[in-house]
Scaffold this motif. Structure first.
Motif: not given
Ligand code: XIL
Length: 298
Positions: A257-271
């Motif tokens: 039931x783990x339906x997905x993963x989201x990372x909190x930004x794309x590039x290190x410079x976007x974090x």
């Protein structure tokens, strides 16, 4: 699969990124987004201060741009977030009692109605539990309107958009601890009483380690009958960053039931975590070892 989203889709999952509307004119950024990800979360554009800056006057410019981009590219949208103690407009911060409760529920109804049919999952309520050993709710202006504010928000969201999965989302709930157990008890109670809740989001803003019971914690929530999602993943850069990214990926895949993963930004410079380089692409848009670890684990 040769991309994060493509590999995740092979098991019916998504791999998403938090994005900012104002960066959709950055061709390197959009190039990575469109190549690698099949889900997005607006990093700030759906928050209360952005969507209702003046009471009763709704503004969806940035959020609509993100939803349009997602729809044009076949990406799911995680709506983030309808109610939270932070990033509230000043007028809401100055309300209390029944005036705040009505304003909050109206906000849920209006925003969920605007995006009806376009949202895969809403973070209906964000970060409502206290840190530390109490397992209790966080003190906030919303909590002071009555302990039932969370279920009232979930019922309003369901009424406004019956097709969206409705999630509770929090941080420091990534292992079995007093805070995650407080959330667990709320979800169990909601399921027992028929309060509409479909999923729990685990932000997973990690340092240079992760809880040993990370997977077991996801599983105990799944066993309550809700989906689980990793919603804001970022991991402080250290010698083991790639290993930890691989471990988180494998933990999700091991829970049906783990339906997905989201990372909190794309590039290190976007974090938002300045100087910690916690993401999968470097500031030049190049894949990092952490990227390869995720792709190999998916
Ligand atoms: C952060 C954004 O990344 C920043 O741009 C903003 O200034 C503050 O909020 N938990 C959440 C997210 O649920 O909404 C937060 O996002 C990070 C912590």
């Amino acid at each position: 699969g040769t991309t994060l989203g493509g590999a995740a889709a092979e098991t019916g999952r998504y791999y998403g990124a938090a994005i900012a509307a104002y960066k959709l004119s950055d061709s390197q950024y959009v190039g990575i987004l469109d190549r690698e990800f099949n889900a997005v979360t607006p990093e700030n554009e759906m928050k209360w201060d952005a969507t209702e800056p003046t009471q009763g006057q709704f503004r969806y410019t940035g959020a609509d741009q993100i939803v349009s981009h997602a729809q044009a590219h076949g990406m799911r949208v995680r709506g983030h977030t309808l109610l939270w103690h932070a990033q509230q407009p000043g007028w809401a911060q100055n309300l209390s009692g029944t005036a705040l409760r009505s304003a909050a529920i109206n906000h849920v109804t209006q925003v969920a109605t605007h995006f009806k049919g376009k949202i895969y999952a809403w973070d209906v309520v964000n970060e409502a539990f206290a840190d530390g050993s109490s397992g209790a709710r966080r003190d906030s202006n919303l909590q002071r309107t009555g302990n039932d504010w969370i279920e009232a928000a979930f019922r309003a969201a369901r009424a406004a958009d019956p097709g969206a999965k409705l999630c509770y989302n929090d941080y420091n709930t990534d292992g079995v601890n007093a805070k995650s157990t407080g959330v667990y008890n709320m979800v169990r109670d909601f399921k027992a009483r028929g309060v509409p809740i479909d999923c729990v989001g685990f932000q997973s803003h990690l340092g240079t380690g992760m809880p040993g019971d990370y997977q077991a914690n996801l599983q105990r929530f799944a066993d309550l009958g809700v989906d689980v999602q990793i919603t804001e993943l970022d991991i402080e850069q250290g010698s083991n960053q790639a290993t930890l990214y691989g471990n988180v990926t494998r933990a999700c895949l091991a829970v049906s039931r783990c339906t997905g993963i989201t990372v909190w930004g794309i590039r290190d410079s976007d974090s938002w975590r300045t100087g910690q380089n916690p993401l999968l692409f470097d500031g030049g848009g190049n894949r990092k070892p952490a990227y390869t670890a995720v792709l190999n684990a998916l």
